[in-house]
Write a protein that holds these residues in place. Structure first.
Motif, PDB file in Angstrom:
ATOM      1  N   MET A   1       0.857  -1.195   0.000  1.00 54.48           N
ATOM      2  CA  MET A   1       0.000   0.000   0.000  1.00 54.48           C
ATOM      3  C   MET A   1       0.888   1.239   0.000  1.00 54.48           C
ATOM      4  O   MET A   1       1.716   1.442   0.884  1.00 54.48           O
ATOM      5  N   SER A   2       0.793   2.060  -0.998  1.00 56.35           N
ATOM      6  CA  SER A   2       1.660   3.236  -1.125  1.00 56.35           C
ATOM      7  C   SER A   2       1.100   4.399  -0.326  1.00 56.35           C
ATOM      8  O   SER A   2      -0.099   4.537  -0.132  1.00 56.35           O
ATOM      9  N   THR A   3       2.034   5.204   0.148  1.00 57.66           N
ATOM     10  CA  THR A   3       1.670   6.402   0.892  1.00 57.66           C
ATOM     11  C   THR A   3       1.788   7.609  -0.027  1.00 57.66           C
ATOM     12  O   THR A   3       2.820   7.824  -0.656  1.00 57.66           O
ATOM     13  N   VAL A   4       0.726   8.348  -0.139  1.00 61.94           N
ATOM     14  CA  VAL A   4       0.724   9.525  -1.004  1.00 61.94           C
ATOM     15  C   VAL A   4       1.197  10.723  -0.194  1.00 61.94           C
ATOM     16  O   VAL A   4       0.640  11.043   0.858  1.00 61.94           O
ATOM     17  N   GLU A   5       2.280  11.352  -0.646  1.00 63.61           N
ATOM     18  CA  GLU A   5       2.799  12.528   0.047  1.00 63.61           C
ATOM     19  C   GLU A   5       1.861  13.707  -0.153  1.00 63.61           C
ATOM     20  O   GLU A   5       1.359  13.946  -1.244  1.00 63.61           O
ATOM     21  N   GLN A   6       1.625  14.405   0.945  1.00 62.85           N
ATOM     22  CA  GLN A   6       0.807  15.601   0.866  1.00 62.85           C
ATOM     23  C   GLN A   6       1.694  16.783   0.499  1.00 62.85           C
ATOM     24  O   GLN A   6       2.708  17.040   1.147  1.00 62.85           O
ATOM     25  N   VAL A   7       1.327  17.494  -0.542  1.00 62.32           N
ATOM     26  CA  VAL A   7       2.089  18.647  -0.994  1.00 62.32           C
ATOM     27  C   VAL A   7       1.529  19.893  -0.324  1.00 62.32           C
ATOM     28  O   VAL A   7       0.326  20.158  -0.375  1.00 62.32           O
ATOM     29  N   LYS A   8       2.415  20.651   0.324  1.00 62.75           N
ATOM     30  CA  LYS A   8       1.979  21.860   1.006  1.00 62.75           C
ATOM     31  C   LYS A   8       1.605  22.915  -0.019  1.00 62.75           C
ATOM     32  O   LYS A   8       2.332  23.139  -0.988  1.00 62.75           O
ATOM     33  N   PRO A   9       0.464  23.581   0.140  1.00 63.57           N
ATOM     34  CA  PRO A   9       0.074  24.637  -0.812  1.00 63.57           C
ATOM     35  C   PRO A   9       1.143  25.712  -0.927  1.00 63.57           C
ATOM     36  O   PRO A   9       1.874  26.006   0.029  1.00 63.57           O
ATOM     37  N   GLY A  10       1.219  26.314  -2.109  1.00 61.65           N
ATOM     38  CA  GLY A  10       2.261  27.290  -2.377  1.00 61.65           C
ATOM     39  C   GLY A  10       2.212  28.533  -1.523  1.00 61.65           C
ATOM     40  O   GLY A  10       3.221  29.217  -1.351  1.00 61.65           O
ATOM     41  N   TYR A  11       1.059  28.847  -0.970  1.00 66.77           N
ATOM     42  CA  TYR A  11       0.952  30.062  -0.152  1.00 66.77           C
ATOM     43  C   TYR A  11       1.469  29.848   1.272  1.00 66.77           C
ATOM     44  O   TYR A  11       1.549  30.799   2.046  1.00 66.77           O
ATOM     45  N   LEU A  12       1.805  28.595   1.617  1.00 67.27           N
ATOM     46  CA  LEU A  12       2.335  28.308   2.946  1.00 67.27           C
ATOM     47  C   LEU A  12       3.854  28.175   2.895  1.00 67.27           C
ATOM     48  O   LEU A  12       4.407  27.536   1.994  1.00 67.27           O
ATOM     49  N   ALA A  13       4.522  28.759   3.873  1.00 68.82           N
ATOM     50  CA  ALA A  13       5.974  28.671   3.951  1.00 68.82           C
ATOM     51  C   ALA A  13       6.392  27.319   4.523  1.00 68.82           C
ATOM     52  O   ALA A  13       5.582  26.578   5.088  1.00 68.82           O
ATOM     53  N   ASP A  14       7.665  27.017   4.380  1.00 71.00           N
ATOM     54  CA  ASP A  14       8.181  25.738   4.857  1.00 71.00           C
ATOM     55  C   ASP A  14       8.557  25.826   6.335  1.00 71.00           C
ATOM     56  O   ASP A  14       9.709  25.667   6.731  1.00 71.00           O
ATOM     57  N   THR A  15       7.568  26.136   7.157  1.00 71.42           N
ATOM     58  CA  THR A  15       7.716  26.135   8.611  1.00 71.42           C
ATOM     59  C   THR A  15       6.599  25.293   9.193  1.00 71.42           C
ATOM     60  O   THR A  15       5.646  24.940   8.484  1.00 71.42           O
ATOM     61  N   HIS A  16       6.680  24.975  10.455  1.00 66.56           N
ATOM     62  CA  HIS A  16       5.654  24.133  11.073  1.00 66.56           C
ATOM     63  C   HIS A  16       4.272  24.758  10.961  1.00 66.56           C
ATOM     64  O   HIS A  16       3.286  24.068  10.695  1.00 66.56           O
ATOM     65  N   THR A  17       4.203  26.060  11.150  1.00 69.48           N
ATOM     66  CA  THR A  17       2.913  26.750  11.099  1.00 69.48           C
ATOM     67  C   THR A  17       2.521  27.177   9.687  1.00 69.48           C
ATOM     68  O   THR A  17       1.379  27.579   9.459  1.00 69.48           O
ATOM     69  N   GLY A  18       3.465  27.125   8.758  1.00 70.20           N
ATOM     70  CA  GLY A  18       3.197  27.612   7.410  1.00 70.20           C
ATOM     71  C   GLY A  18       3.378  29.106   7.275  1.00 70.20           C
ATOM     72  O   GLY A  18       3.203  29.663   6.175  1.00 70.20           O
ATOM     73  N   ASP A 240      -0.990  23.870  18.731  1.00 68.74           N
ATOM     74  CA  ASP A 240      -0.039  23.474  17.696  1.00 68.74           C
ATOM     75  C   ASP A 240       0.420  24.679  16.885  1.00 68.74           C
ATOM     76  O   ASP A 240       1.562  24.718  16.416  1.00 68.74           O
ATOM     77  N   GLY A 241      -0.463  25.661  16.740  1.00 64.30           N
ATOM     78  CA  GLY A 241      -0.073  26.874  16.015  1.00 64.30           C
ATOM     79  C   GLY A 241       0.416  27.971  16.937  1.00 64.30           C
ATOM     80  O   GLY A 241       1.557  28.421  16.853  1.00 64.30           O
ATOM     81  N   PHE A 242      -0.418  28.384  17.881  1.00 64.41           N
ATOM     82  CA  PHE A 242      -0.086  29.531  18.725  1.00 64.41           C
ATOM     83  C   PHE A 242       0.921  29.198  19.821  1.00 64.41           C
ATOM     84  O   PHE A 242       1.489  30.108  20.424  1.00 64.41           O
ATOM     85  N   GLY A 243       1.159  27.915  20.060  1.00 66.77           N
ATOM     86  CA  GLY A 243       2.188  27.530  21.013  1.00 66.77           C
ATOM     87  C   GLY A 243       3.490  27.136  20.350  1.00 66.77           C
ATOM     88  O   GLY A 243       4.413  26.656  21.019  1.00 66.77           O
ATOM     89  N   ASP A 244       3.590  27.340  19.055  1.00 64.50           N
ATOM     90  CA  ASP A 244       4.795  26.981  18.308  1.00 64.50           C
ATOM     91  C   ASP A 244       5.981  27.825  18.781  1.00 64.50           C
ATOM     92  O   ASP A 244       5.894  29.041  18.909  1.00 64.50           O
ATOM     93  N   ARG A 245       7.120  27.191  19.037  1.00 62.73           N
ATOM     94  CA  ARG A 245       8.285  27.893  19.575  1.00 62.73           C
ATOM     95  C   ARG A 245       8.842  28.922  18.596  1.00 62.73           C
ATOM     96  O   ARG A 245       9.267  30.007  18.995  1.00 62.73           O
ATOM     97  N   GLN A 246       8.857  28.575  17.313  1.00 62.47           N
ATOM     98  CA  GLN A 246       9.349  29.539  16.324  1.00 62.47           C
ATOM     99  C   GLN A 246       8.438  30.756  16.258  1.00 62.47           C
ATOM    100  O   GLN A 246       8.900  31.891  16.121  1.00 62.47           O
ATOM    101  N   LEU A 247       7.141  30.530  16.394  1.00 61.65           N
ATOM    102  CA  LEU A 247       6.196  31.641  16.421  1.00 61.65           C
ATOM    103  C   LEU A 247       6.448  32.519  17.642  1.00 61.65           C
ATOM    104  O   LEU A 247       6.411  33.751  17.569  1.00 61.65           O
ATOM    105  N   GLY A 248       6.714  31.883  18.789  1.00 64.94           N
ATOM    106  CA  GLY A 248       7.018  32.642  19.988  1.00 64.94           C
ATOM    107  C   GLY A 248       8.266  33.481  19.818  1.00 64.94           C
ATOM    108  O   GLY A 248       8.293  34.667  20.188  1.00 64.94           O
TER     109      GLY A 248
END
Length: 269
Positions: A1-18, A240-248
């Motif tokens: 059974m193959s796993t399909v990778e989810q592609v992050k939408p282009g408007y989101l940055a490559d960070t945990h929160t996007g 998960d979003g507002f407690g993100d360390r990078q966001l802090g």
């Protein structure tokens, strides 16, 4: 059974929160990192003064020295948050001795912050003050409820300290506070004030600002009616979003820009 990778939408940055946030600066030179930390620490103290977190001689913010992690930089005793400069900061060891700087250390700053840094390897920095909102919430013996996204940053990540013994000037009480804090990011001291910690100075100070504003919201909501907190799943998602360390960390950068533009004299060495 193959796993399909989810592609992050282009408007989101490559960070945990996007969110398009940069990463923290890295340093090869301890002296350059020390200067960076001392400047951010002084900025945080000025911001505490600007936003009314001062209460006479009370309140302190500390950050580890990057080269000697058993030492920490902290604001001196008897210097207003609104007036402190980089040149006023003091370096304190685990015995409470000022090893660099011309001012004395606040005994409470020593016993609380030394224990937090000693017992909490995750705590690069700690912020403490006696704000009106934290004192009021502490008087009720209540921690933050996830009434909004910001307060969810502390969901299952805070503790109430209920063992008041007078002003914190005993080493034993400082260690007890640090032990009760554990690996949480905030501890509300009943009859006293608030302490927040973080993996960076910026993060610890952002959590302090957020906790205090959330305490105000909670007090207002309770006074107005019967507020309803988020469900567990909602609170976890919000954290998960507002407690993100990078966001802090990044949120502090906006405050840094603000205080540098308004009060650049704090950078005097």
């Amino acid at each position: 059974m193959s796993t399909v990778e989810q592609v992050k939408p282009g408007y989101l940055a490559d960070t945990h929160t996007g969110l398009p946030m940069p990463s923290a600066a890295t340093f090869d030179d301890p002296a350059a990192e020390r200067k960076h930390r001392k400047q951010r620490l002084t900025a945080a103290l000025r911001l505490f003064g600007k936003y009314g977190f001062g209460e006479g001689i009370s309140g302190h913010i500390s950050v580890r020295d990057p080269e000697q992690p058993n030492l920490f930089w902290v604001n001196p005793f008897g210097v207003s948050f609104k007036l402190v400069k980089v040149s006023d900061l003091i370096l304190v060891d685990s015995d409470g001795t000022v090893v660099e700087g011309k001012h004395p250390v606040n005994p409470s700053a020593f016993v609380i912050h030394s224990a937090i840094h000693d017992l909490g390897p995750h705590a690069e920095a700690a912020a403490h003050a006696h704000t009106a909102h934290s004192r009021a919430l502490g008087a009720l013996g209540r921690l933050l409820e996830p009434y909004d996204q910001e307060s969810a940053a502390f969901y299952q990540d805070q503790v109430l300290y209920d063992d008041y013994r007078g002003p914190s000037v005993a080493v034993e009480q400082g260690r007890d506070i640090a032990e009760k804090l554990g690996d949480k990011r905030a501890i509300l001291l009943r009859h006293h004030g608030l302490i927040t910690v973080g993996g960076s100075l910026e993060e610890a100070v952002h959590w302090f600002f957020t906790f205090d504003s959330c305490a105000e919201v909670q007090l207002l909501a309770l006074a107005a009616g019967d507020p309803k907190p988020m469900a567990h799943e909602q609170a976890v998602a919000a954290k998960d979003g507002f407690g993100d360390r990078q966001l802090g960390w990044f949120s502090f950068q906006l405050l840094w820009d603000e205080i540098v533009a308004e009060q650049p004299d704090f950078l005097d060495e």
